[in-house]
Design a protein around this motif. Structure first.
Motif, PDB file in Angstrom:
ATOM      1  N   GLY A   1       0.801   7.259 -11.160  1.00 22.99           N
ATOM      2  CA  GLY A   1       1.266   6.613  -9.953  1.00 22.99           C
ATOM      3  C   GLY A   1       0.211   5.655  -9.444  1.00 22.99           C
ATOM      4  N   GLN A   2       0.615   4.438  -9.089  1.00 22.07           N
ATOM      5  CA  GLN A   2      -0.301   3.482  -8.475  1.00 22.07           C
ATOM      6  C   GLN A   2       0.397   2.742  -7.356  1.00 22.07           C
ATOM      7  N   THR A   3      -0.348   2.550  -6.278  1.00 23.36           N
ATOM      8  CA  THR A   3       0.168   1.729  -5.196  1.00 23.36           C
ATOM      9  C   THR A   3      -0.078   0.262  -5.522  1.00 23.36           C
ATOM     10  N   GLY A   4       0.543  -0.598  -4.733  1.00 25.40           N
ATOM     11  CA  GLY A   4       0.176  -1.996  -4.804  1.00 25.40           C
ATOM     12  C   GLY A   4      -1.227  -2.198  -4.250  1.00 25.40           C
ATOM     13  N   SER A   5      -1.833  -3.291  -4.576  1.00 26.36           N
ATOM     14  CA  SER A   5      -3.209  -3.571  -4.150  1.00 26.36           C
ATOM     15  C   SER A   5      -3.223  -4.457  -2.903  1.00 26.36           C
ATOM     16  N   VAL A   6      -4.407  -4.629  -2.328  1.00 19.58           N
ATOM     17  CA  VAL A   6      -4.621  -5.541  -1.205  1.00 19.58           C
ATOM     18  C   VAL A   6      -5.791  -6.453  -1.588  1.00 19.58           C
TER      19      VAL A   6
ATOM     20  N   LEU B   1       0.819  -1.209   0.000  1.00 22.71           N
ATOM     21  CA  LEU B   1       0.000   0.000   0.000  1.00 22.71           C
ATOM     22  C   LEU B   1       0.860   1.270   0.000  1.00 22.71           C
ATOM     23  N   THR B   2       2.039   1.197   0.572  1.00 26.80           N
ATOM     24  CA  THR B   2       2.877   2.387   0.714  1.00 26.80           C
ATOM     25  C   THR B   2       3.888   2.552  -0.410  1.00 26.80           C
ATOM     26  N   THR B   3       4.038   1.553  -1.265  1.00 27.29           N
ATOM     27  CA  THR B   3       5.045   1.586  -2.325  1.00 27.29           C
ATOM     28  C   THR B   3       4.384   1.569  -3.691  1.00 27.29           C
ATOM     29  N   GLY B   4       4.794   2.501  -4.549  1.00 31.68           N
ATOM     30  CA  GLY B   4       4.292   2.492  -5.916  1.00 31.68           C
ATOM     31  C   GLY B   4       4.783   1.281  -6.675  1.00 31.68           C
ATOM     32  N   VAL B   5       4.055   0.921  -7.737  1.00 31.75           N
ATOM     33  CA  VAL B   5       4.382  -0.286  -8.503  1.00 31.75           C
ATOM     34  C   VAL B   5       5.459  -0.032  -9.555  1.00 31.75           C
ATOM     35  N   GLY B   6       5.905   1.224  -9.677  1.00 28.79           N
ATOM     36  CA  GLY B   6       6.931   1.550 -10.657  1.00 28.79           C
ATOM     37  C   GLY B   6       6.373   2.369 -11.812  1.00 28.79           C
TER      38      GLY B   6
END
Length: 868
Positions: free
Chosen positions: A80-85, A67-72
């Motif tokens: 910009g996108q965060t990882g998902s849960v 959630l706190t780190t972008g996917v690149g």
């Protein structure tokens, strides 16, 4: 914080005579640790906190890191996108430019710039603009709008991105920030106040960018500032943003007192989260993160876009953050607090875990394509081409008209079925490549309706001034001829010198973000002259035509001293950057369909030097980070001219109307308010949400059936043989005590700053700062024959030797009928009358006499009264 100083040394250089050079006593940013954790009782955030706690308490460490780190960069659809849960049903969060519309989107609106709407001095317009942008982003699947902008504030008039913000006046910018944020978040999208803080120029903001232009530097620019200036000028509008409930803040590229903006513990921990009590999350600007654990404990909550460099596949966080939490380098409460802040902002604006899909793609206009653009993987539908414009074109037209400033008028405006119009200048017509023909608007061809860079949006259409004027000419049977080539001197001369010509001369000045160079302007403007030889064009036309009307589209002030007072220049109009309805908005003002009332949100000085500060264009610290000293203190724009008694050409807050107004009968009424008390007490201890496994095997990349996407940033380890092998960043081979500052991982209760929000108060600073101490009223009468809006302004003299002569502290936009008298009312808070005391580290009202002034501009203040 302290100002940097210069120490002169004599030395001899090889092959030359002895010369005087300077060795800099570099400014230093004091460490402030630990990073404050969320306050469950912060006013307005209570429910969001409870919802976030319920959600985050169910998350695993891997999910929190995701959630706190972008996917690149270009990892998925948004900038910009965060990882998902996925286990808890949360798709990745979409973060998207820009502050005036959806960058890279189709079937979206291109709104007026922030600086332009600031000229309206209309709180309601600011709010409605924010709400409309929020609605469009919501309908596209965006979760976080990367805007609005208070950094740059506008320290230097040539600053490339000033137009993205509102005004060099912190009060006006603070109102613009607050109203825009409320509008965006009422529409159900998280706003992001940026770029925090002192991001006042494009030159040297990023090392690779500067090196690409041939500059030999190895560190970014350092903005060096003193504590008083920071609080009274640059932090002011961010306090308004926090009090308005902003969900996120973006930290900036450059250094502040030689500490990077995204790991500056003083500005993030001390000022933003500590003093202002900010409850949302801090994200990095794209590639502004320069360390892993150090940035985490300094207050960074989200890494964007996730990779250390675009498309590198490496990350300071991701798996490195997982490991840092496992080995105690980053404390457990810090990763919990990061996730809490993100999810609290999410719930604050009314979002639900089951989010609608993202229905556009930043990297392709194709309907089908790879969902992972950088890796060219996951072929599927990526664009649904959803039209989200609604009736926002009407709003944009209204904003453009109400933000058009009439700077001069000797009677030639408004136009009334003119017999013969000569429309002159490239700025009147279209870009021959089309309105979106230059990537991120990185050129200056045709009419200027927005600057360039990431703060732009694609036009769904662009109504040029010529298009709107032609339509009106057809109705009026007006002869209209246009010449859209600034260099066609003989043709222009032959047209404008004809009997009875009214010449409309269109000129502009452009700027933007530093990664784009337009005609030698590396983001920042090289000078304050008009582009395309505009000043000579005006002088040539006005020398031949005795009714020359000048229309300026620009990103800020230009130098008009060579021609503004010519008797043949009968009117001057500043139309700013009005967006897609440019021509229609302007036509309404030129023809009197809208009576102009807007005010210039910056000063038009006679010389560049009058402004008190400028862009640093050449490195001044060898190959290290250039040093930009804010030695002018609070004295920028009108404060600079006023303090030196320099007469501007058009003062801050100035603007004419087609009718006239008179001011009378100022009254001051003291309000009952409790005495000011500094905030005392402590926070609670840092909360954590339970133990987690320390077995490295539990954090290994999943089985071979789990797809690996090239360059995608994951929270998993590639190897579990040892912690050292699992880390791609050597800093995690050390313990926190070996390289983090003292107190960085302290979880004990912390004392509250004197100027901080109380435990149950609204964030934004000590609640008593917002007590109303005085109510000021004045009468305004429309003495003309036309109905019109008037913008009375309230200024305060704080009275001290280090204070500006006057500062803006109130305004309103009021519609007044002919002969009607209305009452203007403004309220003064304790904050409005206070100075920052560097010794007490608090806001205090000085013993110097205070005077209030009311009038139509910063230099025309016919009414005054003293405050008891």
């Amino acid at each position: 914080m302290r100002s940097s100083t210069l120490v002169a040394l004599l030395t001899a250089t090889s092959g030359s005579a002895a010369a005087s050079v300077y060795k800099r006593d570099l400014a230093v940013s004091e460490p402030v640790y630990p990073s404050p954790w969320m306050n469950p009782k912060a006013k307005g955030w209570e429910q969001a906190y409870a919802q976030a706690r319920d959600f985050v308490s169910q998350m695993t460490l891997l999910e929190k890191v995701n959630l706190t780190t972008g996917v690149g960069w270009q990892g998925e659809q948004c900038v910009g996108q965060t990882g998902s849960v996925p286990r808890l049903g949360l798709r990745s969060l979409c973060l998207q430019d820009s502050p005036l519309g959806i960058r890279f989107g189709d079937y979206v609106s291109a709104f007026s710039s922030g600086q332009t709407v600031a000229a309206s001095f209309d709180r309601d317009l600011m709010y409605r603009r924010g709400q409309a942008m929020g609605e469009e982003n919501k309908a596209k699947g965006v979760n976080v709008i990367l805007g609005p902008v208070a950094g740059p504030l506008g320290r230097a008039p040539a600053g490339g991105r000033n137009w993205e913000g509102f005004s060099p006046d912190p009060y006006l910018t603070g109102i613009g920030m607050a109203e825009t944020i409320k509008g965006i978040q009422d529409a159900g999208v998280i706003a992001c106040a940026k770029h925090y803080i002192l991001n006042e120029q494009e030159h040297f903001r990023q090392v690779p960018e500067a090196q690409g232009y041939g500059y030999n530097i190895t560190e970014t620019l350092s903005s060096n500032i003193d504590d008083k200036t920071m609080h009274e000028l640059y932090l002011w509008p961010f306090a308004d943003a926090v009090q308005a409930g902003v969900g996120s803040v973006m930290c900036s590229y450059q250094q502040i007192n030689n500490s990077h903006g995204c790991q500056n513990s003083k500005t993030l921990n001390g000022l933003l989260k500590g003093e202002l009590g900010f409850q949302g999350f801090v994200m990095s600007d794209w590639q502004a993160q320069h360390a892993g654990a150090a940035s985490a404990v300094a207050g960074l909550d989200m890494s964007m876009p996730g990779d250390t460099l675009f498309n590198s596949g490496y990350s300071f966080w991701g798996a490195n953050l997982t490991l840092a939490v496992l080995n105690g380098t980053v404390p457990e409460y810090r990763i919990d607090d990061m996730a809490m802040r993100i999810m609290a902002a999410f719930f604050l604006v009314g979002m639900e875990v089951d989010q609608p899909p993202i229905n556009f793609d930043s990297w392709s206009t194709d309907t089908y394509g790879p969902i992972h653009y950088a890796a060219n993987e996951g072929y599927q539908q990526i664009n649904w081409h959803v039209d989200v414009q609604g009736d926002h074109g009407d709003l944009i037209q209204e904003i453009g008209a109400k933000s058009t400033v009439l700077l001069k008028n000797t009677g030639s405006l408004p136009l009334n079925k003119p017999r013969f119009l000569a429309v002159i200048g490239e700025d009147a017509g279209p870009n021959p490549l089309g309105p979106n023909g230059c990537s991120d608007r990185g050129c200056n061809m045709g009419t200027l309706a927005m600057g360039w860079g990431s703060g732009t949006a694609n036009y769904p259409y662009l109504v040029t001034p010529l298009e709107a004027l032609n339509a009106q000419a057809i109705k009026d049977h007006t002869r209209l001829e246009a010449i859209l080539d600034n260099t066609a001197s003989s043709t222009i001369e032959a047209l404008v010198k004809q009997e009875g010509a009214t010449s409309l001369v269109f000129v502009n000045a452009d700027s933007g973000e530093g990664y784009i160079n337009v005609d030698g302007n590396e983001g920042d403007r090289q000078n304050l002259t008009l582009w395309g030889n505009g000043d000579e064009l005006i002088k040539n036309v006005s020398s031949l035509c005795n009714n020359t009307i000048v229309i300026i589209h620009s990103v800020g002030p230009t130098l008009v001293g060579d021609w503004y007072d010519s008797e043949n220049v009968t009117a001057i109009v500043w139309a700013g950057l009005p967006g897609q309805e440019s021509g229609n908005s302007l036509k309404q003002v030129l023809y009197g369909e809208v009576n102009p009332a807007a005010r210039t949100p910056f000063t038009w000085a006679a010389t560049r030097e009058d402004y008190g500060a400028d862009v640093l264009y050449e490195p001044n610290n060898g190959d290290k980070g250039p040093q930009q000293d804010y030695t002018e203190g609070i004295f920028i724009d009108y404060r600079a001219l006023d303090s030196k008694n320099i007469t501007p050409i058009f003062e801050f807050g100035f603007g004419l109307s087609y009718t006239t107004f008179e001011y009378a009968n100022i009254q001051v009424e003291k309000q009952s308010a409790q005495d000011y008390q500094p905030t005392t007490g402590e926070t609670a201890e840092a909360p954590t949400f339970g133990n987690f496994s320390t077995d490295l095997e539990d954090y290994a990349f999943p089985s071979s059936s789990f797809p690996y996407i090239w360059q995608y940033i994951y929270p998993y380890f590639n190897t579990t043989s040892s912690a050292k092998d699992a880390s791609m960043d050597s800093e995690y081979g050390q313990t926190a005590e070996e390289f983090l500052p003292p107190g960085a991982i302290d979880s004990s209760a912390q004392p509250l700053a004197a100027a901080a929000s109380g435990p149950e108060d609204l964030p934004g600073g000590n609640a008593l700062l917002y007590d109303i101490l005085y109510k000021v009223t004045a009468e305004v009468t429309n003495t003309g024959s036309l109905a019109g809006d008037e913008i009375p302004q309230l200024y305060v003299s704080l009275g001290g030797p280090d204070d500006a002569p006057v500062v803006l502290r109130g305004f309103d936009r009021i519609t007044i009928e002919p002969g009607q008298t209305v009452t203007f009312t403004a309220e003064l808070t304790r904050r409005d009358l206070s100075n920052w005391d560097v010794a007490a580290q608090d806001w205090l009202i000085s013993e110097y006499p205070k005077t209030v002034y009311v009038g139509p501009s910063s230099r025309k203040l016919p009414l005054s009264a003293t405050l008891s």
